[in-house]
Design a protein around this motif. Structure first.
Motif, short mmCIF file in Angstrom:
data_model
loop_
_atom_site.label_atom_id
_atom_site.label_comp_id
_atom_site.label_asym_id
_atom_site.label_seq_id
_atom_site.Cartn_x
_atom_site.Cartn_y
_atom_site.Cartn_z
N ALA A 137 -11.04 -70.72 -10.74
CA ALA A 137 -11.11 -71.13 -12.14
C ALA A 137 -11.24 -69.90 -13.00
O ALA A 137 -11.67 -68.84 -12.53
CB ALA A 137 -12.29 -72.07 -12.37
N VAL A 138 -10.84 -70.04 -14.26
CA VAL A 138 -10.96 -68.95 -15.22
C VAL A 138 -11.72 -69.46 -16.44
O VAL A 138 -11.43 -70.55 -16.94
CB VAL A 138 -9.56 -68.44 -15.67
CG1 VAL A 138 -9.70 -67.38 -16.75
CG2 VAL A 138 -8.80 -67.88 -14.48
N VAL A 139 -12.70 -68.69 -16.88
CA VAL A 139 -13.40 -69.01 -18.12
C VAL A 139 -13.02 -67.95 -19.14
O VAL A 139 -13.33 -66.77 -18.97
CB VAL A 139 -14.93 -69.03 -17.93
CG1 VAL A 139 -15.63 -69.26 -19.27
CG2 VAL A 139 -15.33 -70.12 -16.95
N MET A 140 -12.32 -68.36 -20.19
CA MET A 140 -11.99 -67.44 -21.27
C MET A 140 -13.01 -67.60 -22.37
O MET A 140 -13.25 -68.71 -22.85
CB MET A 140 -10.59 -67.70 -21.80
CG MET A 140 -10.22 -66.75 -22.95
SD MET A 140 -8.52 -66.89 -23.50
CE MET A 140 -8.60 -65.82 -24.95
N VAL A 141 -13.61 -66.49 -22.78
CA VAL A 141 -14.68 -66.52 -23.77
C VAL A 141 -14.16 -66.01 -25.11
O VAL A 141 -13.54 -64.94 -25.19
CB VAL A 141 -15.88 -65.65 -23.32
CG1 VAL A 141 -17.04 -65.80 -24.30
CG2 VAL A 141 -16.32 -66.03 -21.91
N ILE A 142 -14.40 -66.80 -26.16
CA ILE A 142 -14.12 -66.37 -27.53
C ILE A 142 -15.37 -66.62 -28.36
O ILE A 142 -16.33 -67.23 -27.88
CB ILE A 142 -12.90 -67.10 -28.15
CG1 ILE A 142 -13.21 -68.60 -28.33
CG2 ILE A 142 -11.65 -66.89 -27.30
CD1 ILE A 142 -12.15 -69.34 -29.12
N GLU A 143 -15.36 -66.17 -29.59
CA GLU A 143 -16.51 -66.38 -30.47
C GLU A 143 -16.30 -67.59 -31.37
O GLU A 143 -15.18 -67.88 -31.80
CB GLU A 143 -16.77 -65.14 -31.32
CG GLU A 143 -17.28 -63.95 -30.54
CD GLU A 143 -17.63 -62.77 -31.43
OE1 GLU A 143 -17.32 -62.83 -32.63
OE2 GLU A 143 -18.21 -61.80 -30.92
N ALA A 144 -17.40 -68.25 -31.70
CA ALA A 144 -17.35 -69.44 -32.55
C ALA A 144 -16.92 -69.12 -33.98
O ALA A 144 -16.54 -70.00 -34.73
CB ALA A 144 -18.72 -70.13 -32.56
N LYS A 171 1.77 -69.09 -18.26
CA LYS A 171 1.83 -70.34 -19.03
C LYS A 171 1.41 -71.55 -18.21
O LYS A 171 0.90 -72.54 -18.74
CB LYS A 171 3.25 -70.55 -19.57
CG LYS A 171 3.70 -69.48 -20.56
CD LYS A 171 2.89 -69.51 -21.83
CE LYS A 171 3.39 -68.49 -22.83
NZ LYS A 171 2.57 -68.46 -24.06
N ASP A 172 1.65 -71.49 -16.90
CA ASP A 172 1.31 -72.64 -16.04
C ASP A 172 -0.01 -72.44 -15.30
O ASP A 172 -0.30 -73.13 -14.32
CB ASP A 172 2.43 -72.89 -15.04
CG ASP A 172 2.73 -71.67 -14.19
OD1 ASP A 172 2.20 -70.59 -14.50
OD2 ASP A 172 3.48 -71.81 -13.20
N ALA A 173 -0.83 -71.49 -15.76
CA ALA A 173 -2.14 -71.27 -15.13
C ALA A 173 -2.99 -72.54 -15.24
O ALA A 173 -3.02 -73.20 -16.27
CB ALA A 173 -2.84 -70.10 -15.79
N LYS A 174 -3.69 -72.84 -14.16
CA LYS A 174 -4.50 -74.06 -14.13
C LYS A 174 -5.98 -73.71 -14.09
O LYS A 174 -6.36 -72.58 -13.82
CB LYS A 174 -4.12 -74.90 -12.90
CG LYS A 174 -2.69 -75.40 -12.92
CD LYS A 174 -2.38 -76.22 -11.69
CE LYS A 174 -0.95 -76.73 -11.70
NZ LYS A 174 -0.62 -77.52 -10.49
N ASN A 175 -6.79 -74.72 -14.37
CA ASN A 175 -8.25 -74.57 -14.30
C ASN A 175 -8.77 -73.47 -15.22
O ASN A 175 -9.67 -72.71 -14.87
CB ASN A 175 -8.72 -74.30 -12.88
CG ASN A 175 -8.29 -75.37 -11.90
OD1 ASN A 175 -7.90 -76.47 -12.30
ND2 ASN A 175 -8.35 -75.08 -10.62
N VAL A 176 -8.19 -73.39 -16.41
CA VAL A 176 -8.63 -72.41 -17.40
C VAL A 176 -9.51 -73.12 -18.43
O VAL A 176 -9.07 -74.03 -19.12
CB VAL A 176 -7.43 -71.74 -18.11
CG1 VAL A 176 -7.95 -70.67 -19.09
CG2 VAL A 176 -6.49 -71.10 -17.10
N ILE A 177 -10.76 -72.68 -18.49
CA ILE A 177 -11.76 -73.29 -19.37
C ILE A 177 -12.01 -72.36 -20.54
O ILE A 177 -12.15 -71.15 -20.36
CB ILE A 177 -13.07 -73.54 -18.60
CG1 ILE A 177 -12.81 -74.44 -17.39
CG2 ILE A 177 -14.15 -74.14 -19.51
CD1 ILE A 177 -13.85 -74.30 -16.30
#
Length: 303
Positions: free
Chosen positions: A98-105, A121-127
């Motif tokens: 899985a991948v967790v991409m972090v951005i700011e609110a 583009k077809d990456a899966k399980n990206v949160i």
């Protein structure tokens, strides 16, 4: 019947690798430290603090999460060190569950798009983890941001969190767990990182330098552990802070050695807590011009 279901559920143990990615200074290291409950990655307000893939391990009753903290992807500057850091980000995206991409609110930035472009583009399980929600007064203000993000990429889930305030971290863990494969633990319960104490000690010293020197010191600083002697009740550590220029040396040492003593004092306290014993720490400053482009030095530093 209900008892059997409960038994099946308790046996549904999951374990897997989770890459945490994001632009510099978005809070990736703080998030991993908060999730793991231990200091596995250094933090500061200076971007690019993390230089290596650092794995934090969290074991719960029903899962084991192996978090990979990556350097913030850098495009503004060029050096052999930064090239290796960017390659570390790319390699972290392979062989993870899985991948967790972090951005700011506070909003989507162009630098976030640079990181997003690393994903196929077809990456899966990206949160998508929207961090620093404590800096936004109304939760409704995030709705346009969530809509904008989903238009850019089909994220599997979106979770607003505050790593600093430890808000919604249990929700994030539950979401991540859904995407981990069923399997046994890869590490014992008491393991919280795959990094050696020597590596972590060097990182702690570097963190204190970043925090104390702030904008005074340019990016070019590294730490080498020269000698490590350890007994059951004490550790004697000798380390060198590498800087790029002679003028930087004076900044690190400070007036009458005040800055270097404070860096050493704060680092000694954290290293002592980490090792659970008394620590004697001696830190010297040495000039090594262009170390960030020196392949031999980078190799000795573990990059």
């Amino acid at each position: 019947m209900s008892e059997n279901k409960e038994t099946e559920k308790s046996e549904d143990f999951r374990s897997g690798y989770v890459a945490v990615i994001g632009r510099p200074n978005v809070g990736k290291s703080t998030l991993i430290n908060a999730l793991v409950g231990e200091k596995v990655s250094i933090t500061s307000k200076k971007p690019q603090t993390t230089r290596d893939r650092i794995m934090g391990v969290l074991t719960t009753d029903n899962a084991q999460y192996l978090f990979v903290d990556t350097p913030g992807f850098q495009t503004k500057h060029s050096s052999e060190l930064l090239a290796r850091m960017n390659q570390s980000v790319r390699s972290s995206l392979s062989d993870v569950d899985a991948v967790v991409m972090v951005i700011e609110a506070t909003g989507w930035r162009p630098e976030d798009q640079v990181v997003l472009n690393l994903l196929s583009k077809d990456a899966k399980n990206v949160i998508l983890a929207i961090n620093k929600t404590d800096e936004v007064k109304e939760s409704e203000a995030m709705l346009p941001l969530i809509k904008e993000a989903m238009e850019k990429f089909p994220f599997a889930d979106v979770v607003p969190v505050s790593a600093e305030k430890t808000r919604q971290l249990d929700v994030l863990l539950d979401v991540i767990r859904k995407y981990l494969p069923e399997g046994d633990k890869l590490y014992e319960d008491d393991i919280y990182t795959d990094k050696s104490p020597r590596f972590l000690a060097a990182e702690i010293i570097r963190e204190k330098a970043f925090r104390l020197l702030g904008d005074e010191l340019p990016y070019g600083v590294a730490v080498m552990i020269d000698k490590w002697e350890e007994t059951d009740d004490q550790a004697r550590i000798f380390a060198t802070l590498l800087v790029n220029r002679e003028s930087h040396k004076g900044i690190v040492i400070g007036e009458k050695g005040a800055k270097l003593r404070e860096i050493s004092r704060l680092a000694r306290e954290d290293i002592s807590k980490m090792l659970g014993k008394n620590v004697y720490l001696e830190v010297w400053v040495r000039v090594r011009k262009g170390w960030g482009d020196d392949a031999q030095v980078l190799k000795s530093l573990g990059y």
